[in-house]
Design an enzyme around this catalytic site. Structure first.
Site, PDB file in Angstrom:
ATOM      1  N   VAL A   8     -32.428 -22.975-100.857  1.00  0.00           N
ATOM      2  CA  VAL A   8     -33.400 -23.544 -99.924  1.00  0.00           C
ATOM      3  C   VAL A   8     -34.239 -22.384 -99.399  1.00  0.00           C
ATOM      4  O   VAL A   8     -33.812 -21.227 -99.423  1.00  0.00           O
ATOM      5  CB  VAL A   8     -32.728 -24.296 -98.755  1.00  0.00           C
ATOM      6  CG1 VAL A   8     -32.083 -25.576 -99.252  1.00  0.00           C
ATOM      7  CG2 VAL A   8     -31.706 -23.426 -98.045  1.00  0.00           C
ATOM      8  N   SER A   9     -35.448 -22.688 -98.941  1.00  0.00           N
ATOM      9  CA  SER A   9     -36.403 -21.628 -98.611  1.00  0.00           C
ATOM     10  C   SER A   9     -36.200 -21.004 -97.246  1.00  0.00           C
ATOM     11  O   SER A   9     -36.667 -19.894 -96.997  1.00  0.00           O
ATOM     12  CB  SER A   9     -37.839 -22.180 -98.692  1.00  0.00           C
ATOM     13  OG  SER A   9     -38.115 -22.619-100.000  1.00  0.00           O
TER      14      SER A   9
END
Length: 206
Positions: A8-9
């Site tokens: 995930v970013s």
């Protein structure tokens, strides 16, 4: 063995890997064979991905939820998968635009070959535009050059890796996105800095 990778970013808790985790487990990946990163896909330093790639052995398959979870860009993606192929490791993508990619099958290898061809086409366009830009700059009395591929972050990773006997230079170059010549110009075989490496760190202020 199936080994999964998730990303995930953001690392602030606003994004979770639950959807990716559920999909990977449903695809047959054991819970203790999951690796993850909480960082932008554009970052070079992704310890989860590094650990995941090190854990893969010949005959294993790397499973990801979507292609954009794995590669920083198309070029990086192609380099990673080519490195996996060279080690006899497959790649399977579960969903998204790359869902037809499963390099353990003939059709999946054909689809990835298409992506690799796109990456080569992209590189050729970049080279063509760069050469045209340099020619135009020279015509105006300005000189330019190709930016360094090696960065301070990559250099430090290379130093750490080169000192380990199990490091495979071809795989390290693929992970860092540099050529063998560039690597050895900056780092000696046992991890010592060479003059180009010293100059690079000096420019970055260490």
């Amino acid at each position: 063995m199936l080994i999964g990778y998730m990303r995930v970013s953001k690392a602030d808790g606003s994004q979770v890997t639950d959807l990716q985790r559920d999909g990977l487990v449903e695809a047959g990946v054991a819970a203790d064979q999951l690796y993850e990163d909480r960082a932008s896909g554009k970052r070079d330093d992704r310890p989860g991905l590094d650990a995941c790639i090190r854990a893969l052995r010949e005959g294993d398959t790397l499973v990801v939820w979507k292609l954009d979870r794995l590669g920083r860009n198309l070029k990086h993606l192609v380099e990673v998968v080519q490195g996996l192929n060279a080690r006899g490791v497959g790649l399977k993508v579960l969903t998204g635009q790359g869902a037809s990619i499963d390099t353990t099958t003939a059709n999946g290898r054909l689809m990835f070959a298409f992506f690799a061809a796109l990456a080569e086409f992209e590189r050729e366009l970049i080279v063509e535009r760069t050469m045209a830009g340099l020619a135009a700059a020279r015509a105006r009395g300005r000189n330019g050059g190709r930016p360094f591929k090696m960065t301070a972050a990559k250099l430090r990773l290379a130093q750490a890796a080169m000192g380990k006997p199990e490091t495979r230079i071809a795989e390290l170059c693929a992970e860092l996105g540099v050529t063998r010549q560039t690597l050895y110009r900056h780092v000696a075989p046992k991890g010592e800095l060479r003059p180009d490496g010293d100059r690079l760190l000096a420019r970055k202020g260490k």
